[in-house]
Design an enzyme around this catalytic site. Structure first.
Site, PDB file in Angstrom:
ATOM      1  N   ALA A  43       0.824  -1.216   0.000  1.00  0.00           N
ATOM      2  CA  ALA A  43       0.000   0.000   0.000  1.00  0.00           C
ATOM      3  C   ALA A  43       0.851   1.256   0.000  1.00  0.00           C
ATOM      4  O   ALA A  43       1.763   1.404   0.811  1.00  0.00           O
ATOM      5  CB  ALA A  43      -0.914   0.003   1.226  1.00  0.00           C
ATOM      6  N   GLY A  48       6.433   1.264   5.758  1.00  0.00           N
ATOM      7  CA  GLY A  48       7.375   0.358   5.099  1.00  0.00           C
ATOM      8  C   GLY A  48       7.434   0.573   3.596  1.00  0.00           C
ATOM      9  O   GLY A  48       8.508   0.594   2.990  1.00  0.00           O
ATOM     10  N   CYS A  49       6.270   0.758   2.991  1.00  0.00           N
ATOM     11  CA  CYS A  49       6.213   0.944   1.542  1.00  0.00           C
ATOM     12  C   CYS A  49       6.838   2.275   1.133  1.00  0.00           C
ATOM     13  O   CYS A  49       7.464   2.379   0.082  1.00  0.00           O
ATOM     14  CB  CYS A  49       4.773   0.845   1.053  1.00  0.00           C
ATOM     15  SG  CYS A  49       4.066  -0.792   1.337  1.00  0.00           S
ATOM     16  N   THR A  50       6.673   3.291   1.976  1.00  0.00           N
ATOM     17  CA  THR A  50       7.292   4.583   1.710  1.00  0.00           C
ATOM     18  C   THR A  50       8.811   4.457   1.769  1.00  0.00           C
ATOM     19  O   THR A  50       9.520   4.946   0.886  1.00  0.00           O
ATOM     20  CB  THR A  50       6.798   5.647   2.716  1.00  0.00           C
ATOM     21  OG1 THR A  50       5.378   5.779   2.559  1.00  0.00           O
ATOM     22  CG2 THR A  50       7.484   6.983   2.501  1.00  0.00           C
ATOM     23  N   ALA A  53       9.991   2.581  -1.359  1.00  0.00           N
ATOM     24  CA  ALA A  53       9.863   3.411  -2.561  1.00  0.00           C
ATOM     25  C   ALA A  53      10.920   4.510  -2.584  1.00  0.00           C
ATOM     26  O   ALA A  53      11.515   4.799  -3.619  1.00  0.00           O
ATOM     27  CB  ALA A  53       8.462   4.009  -2.643  1.00  0.00           C
TER      28      ALA A  53
END
Length: 159
Positions: A43, A48-50, A53
């Protein structure tokens, strides 16, 4: 629920066409002749995804100079991906797979453990596709933090 077959080096990477955060369609086969890092994340705009990325964005120029393109795929709609790019100054291509069809074909969606429970969801995964469209490397259940550095080592990009 059956788990999709995980990809292995030498497999043909499933082709796909998905909308990007800018609204254009991106097709994997359209990138033939370049190596492509396809990474799947749960998401946009989560911690974590930030981190992952931002790590890919920070490494993008050196990856591109080594012949790699980077595509990040999540179930988020293009509008949310555009906000994610804007908010965090991301420079990589973000693709939307809301029906999770591409994720399933890459075995990046299915059963996983979350806080000790088995749930169905996005399996944080990275598949590197070579210039001919074959899988060069497939990594599943990767960690968000430190993954890009490990991937660079695995690809022999860091001396």
């Amino acid at each position: 629920m059956s788990q999709p077959e995980r990809l292995s080096p030498g497999d043909t990477a499933p082709d796909f066409t998905l909308p990007s955060d800018t609204g254009e369609e991106v097709t994997l086969s359209g990138l033939r002749g370049r190596k492509v890092v396809v990474y799947f994340y749960p998401a946009a705009m989560t911690p974590g995804c930030t981190k992952q990325a931002c790590d890919f964005s920070d490494s993008l120029e050196s990856l591109r100079s080594a012949g790699y393109e980077v595509l990040g795929i999540s179930p988020d709609k293009p509008e949310k991906l555009a906000k994610f790019r804007e908010r965090d100054g991301l420079t990589l291509t973000l693709l939307s797979d809301p029906d999770k069809e591409v994720m399933r074909r890459y075995a990046a969606f299915g059963e996983k453990k979350l806080y000790g429970k088995v749930v169905e969801g996005v399996i944080r995964s990275t598949v590197v596709v070579d210039e001919e469209g074959a899988v060069e490397l497939a990594q599943y259940n990767v960690k968000a933090t430190g993954h890009v550095a490990k991937l660079r080592r695995d690809l022999g990009l860091d001396a």
